[in-house]
Design a protein around this motif. Structure first.
Motif, short mmCIF file in Angstrom:
data_model
loop_
_atom_site.label_atom_id
_atom_site.label_comp_id
_atom_site.label_asym_id
_atom_site.label_seq_id
_atom_site.Cartn_x
_atom_site.Cartn_y
_atom_site.Cartn_z
N ASP A 80 -8.26 18.81 13.55
CA ASP A 80 -7.28 19.29 12.87
C ASP A 80 -6.66 18.43 11.72
N PRO A 81 -5.96 18.64 10.71
CA PRO A 81 -5.61 17.64 9.45
C PRO A 81 -4.77 16.63 10.46
N PRO A 82 -5.24 15.29 10.04
CA PRO A 82 -4.44 14.27 11.01
C PRO A 82 -3.04 14.19 10.77
N THR A 83 -2.36 14.55 9.44
CA THR A 83 -1.12 14.35 9.03
C THR A 83 -1.02 15.54 7.70
N ALA A 84 -0.65 16.64 8.23
CA ALA A 84 -0.52 17.68 7.23
C ALA A 84 0.85 17.82 6.87
N THR A 85 1.21 17.89 5.50
CA THR A 85 2.70 18.35 5.09
C THR A 85 2.59 19.58 4.71
N LEU A 136 3.08 8.92 11.05
CA LEU A 136 2.07 8.70 9.95
C LEU A 136 0.83 8.13 10.33
N PHE A 137 0.84 7.12 11.20
CA PHE A 137 -0.44 6.36 11.55
C PHE A 137 -1.07 6.32 12.77
N VAL A 138 -0.10 6.21 13.95
CA VAL A 138 -0.78 6.13 15.00
C VAL A 138 -1.27 7.61 15.57
N LYS A 139 -0.50 8.61 15.38
CA LYS A 139 -0.89 9.88 15.82
C LYS A 139 -2.28 10.38 15.07
N PRO A 140 -2.38 10.11 13.83
CA PRO A 140 -3.74 10.55 13.20
C PRO A 140 -4.83 9.85 13.97
N ALA A 141 -4.83 8.62 14.28
CA ALA A 141 -5.89 7.80 14.91
C ALA A 141 -6.03 8.42 16.30
N HIS A 181 -0.21 -5.13 6.31
CA HIS A 181 0.93 -5.34 6.77
C HIS A 181 2.11 -4.81 6.30
N HIS A 182 1.97 -4.28 4.93
CA HIS A 182 3.37 -3.69 4.45
C HIS A 182 2.74 -2.15 3.90
N VAL A 183 3.77 -1.35 4.02
CA VAL A 183 3.38 -0.03 3.45
C VAL A 183 4.76 0.39 2.63
N LYS A 184 4.48 1.04 1.48
CA LYS A 184 5.40 1.47 0.45
C LYS A 184 6.15 2.75 1.08
N MET A 185 6.99 2.53 1.88
CA MET A 185 7.78 3.84 2.45
C MET A 185 8.89 3.35 3.19
N LYS A 186 9.73 4.39 3.38
CA LYS A 186 11.12 3.75 4.00
C LYS A 186 11.61 5.18 4.98
N PRO A 187 11.84 4.94 6.20
CA PRO A 187 11.82 3.44 6.72
C PRO A 187 10.66 3.11 7.17
N LEU A 196 0.78 -1.52 0.06
CA LEU A 196 0.03 0.09 0.09
C LEU A 196 0.73 1.18 -0.01
N GLU A 197 0.23 2.20 -0.73
CA GLU A 197 0.91 3.55 -0.44
C GLU A 197 0.58 4.16 0.89
N VAL A 198 1.33 5.10 1.26
CA VAL A 198 0.94 5.63 2.68
C VAL A 198 -0.27 6.14 2.75
N SER A 199 -0.81 7.04 1.53
CA SER A 199 -2.08 7.60 1.72
C SER A 199 -3.22 6.57 1.77
N ALA A 200 -3.03 5.52 1.03
CA ALA A 200 -3.93 4.44 1.07
C ALA A 200 -4.14 3.74 2.59
N ALA A 201 -2.88 3.46 3.23
CA ALA A 201 -2.85 3.05 4.41
C ALA A 201 -3.49 3.78 5.49
N ARG A 202 -2.97 5.06 5.34
CA ARG A 202 -3.51 6.11 6.40
C ARG A 202 -5.18 6.17 6.30
#
Length: 399
Positions: free
Chosen positions: A320-325, A306-311, A270-276, A2-8
């Motif tokens: 507020d936006p859960p993960t704003a760049t 990326l994932f726990v904090k927004p939840a 179980h896997h996300v397309k990201m590093k690290p 999964l891409e990060v956005s899809a996983a989030r």
């Protein structure tokens, strides 16, 4: 993968606001989110009041060097008993009510007092000068604190001014943290050959607190299914969210995915397309959220942001936006070559940002100065100073 956005998106789909309840205004409730509008039960100010120490006068009666008769003195907390008539003034203090008949206040510094009952006015005031009118700040029945407001010291003060000592608010999510691995020892122990100290436990506990959760560190689960099962059961029992660090990859001792399944946890990815942090698991059991983060500390840190904090923000009622760049300008040249989208530790520098020296996912020392990640695309990048890049900010203090 999964891409990060899809996983989030999957994570946020399962993250639900916790049920609101009344909370007392104490230091422990700072950071919680108000769940309902709060209206004022009073006008503020409750009367026309003076903004200065001085004299209440009738502006139309005052000419330069006018001498007036002082008919009353009004400190804050006392109501006037007399009406200001022609040629009269009332001495008052900051916060005191404006007496009937007066329509301006002259600062004490602009007056002379030849006697206790006489005052010489040395300026011609304008009507309304230094007077704060009744209900200027808020009116009875007006919503003064909307739902979604975070409890801060200023919020405490405003709630007190409208008579609120408790308020409906979303509770802080309870979060259980478990580190896994036979190689781990607690920080107060000296590692033996082949061992390392557990940095993920304290780090994730601190991240939970900064994100608005209530952390509960359970301990280190060794690489045995029965031990891991007991830690998972305890975490699911006591918390809204369970975080496990380590044991989520594909090695012989990566037991977390199997034991979670045995404990009734449904894995959504179980896997996300990201590093690290590629081997990252998210699952649910009922309304409980479960995150299996990688064991390398920076991977675990990034996965949390990326994932726990927004939840946690959603569960705690934050809007507020859960993960704003954001887009920032590089203050120094930067080059990299990565096979996946990469989150590289960085330091914001005024209106710009610079990448930090980093040796990869085990290198937690690089995070000491980091307050952001450069969000890099896969492949080779070679940015000149001044290039605009995408950045994920990190909060280093409570939000």
């Amino acid at each position: 993968m999964l891409e990060v956005s899809a996983a989030r998106e999957i994570v946020l789909r399962h993250a639900k606001r916790l049920k609101a309840d009344f909370t007392a205004l104490m230091s422990s409730s700072l950071g919680q989110v108000i769940a309902a509008d709060v209206a004022s039960d009073v006008d503020s100010p409750p009367f026309d009041k003076s903004l200065m120490d001085g004299y209440a006068v009738r502006a139309a009666d005052v000419s330069p060097t006018a001498e007036l008769t002082v008919v009353e003195e009004i400190p804050a907390g006392k109501m006037p008993t007399k009406t200001v008539g022609p040629g009269e003034a009332v001495r008052l203090f900051t916060g005191a009510p404006i007496p009937p008949g007066a329509d301006a206040v002259v600062m004490r510094e602009k007056t002379d007092s030849p006697s206790a009952d006489r005052v010489v006015i040395r300026e011609v005031p304008t009507a309304g000068q230094f007077i704060l009118r009744q209900a200027t700040e808020m009116k009875v029945g007006e919503t003064v604190i909307p739902a979604g407001t975070v409890l801060t010291p200023a919020t405490f003060g405003l709630l007190a001014s409208v008579g609120k000592t408790t308020v409906p608010a979303y509770p802080q999510p309870k979060v259980a943290v478990v580190a896994t691995g036979d190689e781990l020892v607690e920080p107060n122990r000296r590692p033996k050959p082949g061992q390392i100290r557990n940095s993920n436990g304290p780090m994730l506990t601190a991240q939970v607190a900064l994100a608005g959760g209530l952390p509960r560190y359970i301990g280190i689960a060794t690489d045995r299914e029965d031990v891991l099962r007991s830690y998972i059961a305890e975490g699911l029992e006591i918390a809204n969210v369970l975080i496990l660090a380590g044991g989520v990859s594909a090695g012989d001792f990566d037991l977390v995915p199997k034991v979670l399944k045995d404990c009734g946890v449904t894995a959504h990815f179980h896997h996300v397309k990201m590093k690290p942090g590629k081997p990252l698991l998210f699952g649910t059991k009922g309304d409980k959220l479960v995150f299996g983060l990688p064991g390398n500390p920076v991977s675990s840190f990034v996965g949390f942001e990326l994932f726990v904090k927004p939840a946690l923000r959603v569960m705690g009622g934050h809007i507020d936006p859960p993960t704003a760049t954001q887009k920032l300008t590089l203050s120094e040249p930067f080059a990299a070559n990565n096979n996946r989208p990469t989150y590289h530790p960085a330091k914001r520098d005024g209106d710009g940002v610079r990448g930090l020296k980093w040796f990869g996912s085990p290198d937690l020392r690089a995070m000491l100065d980091a307050d952001a990640f450069l969000v890099l695309p896969p492949g080779e990048v070679n940015y000149a100073a001044g290039a605009v890049v995408e950045v994920l900010p990190i909060n280093r203090t409570a939000s």
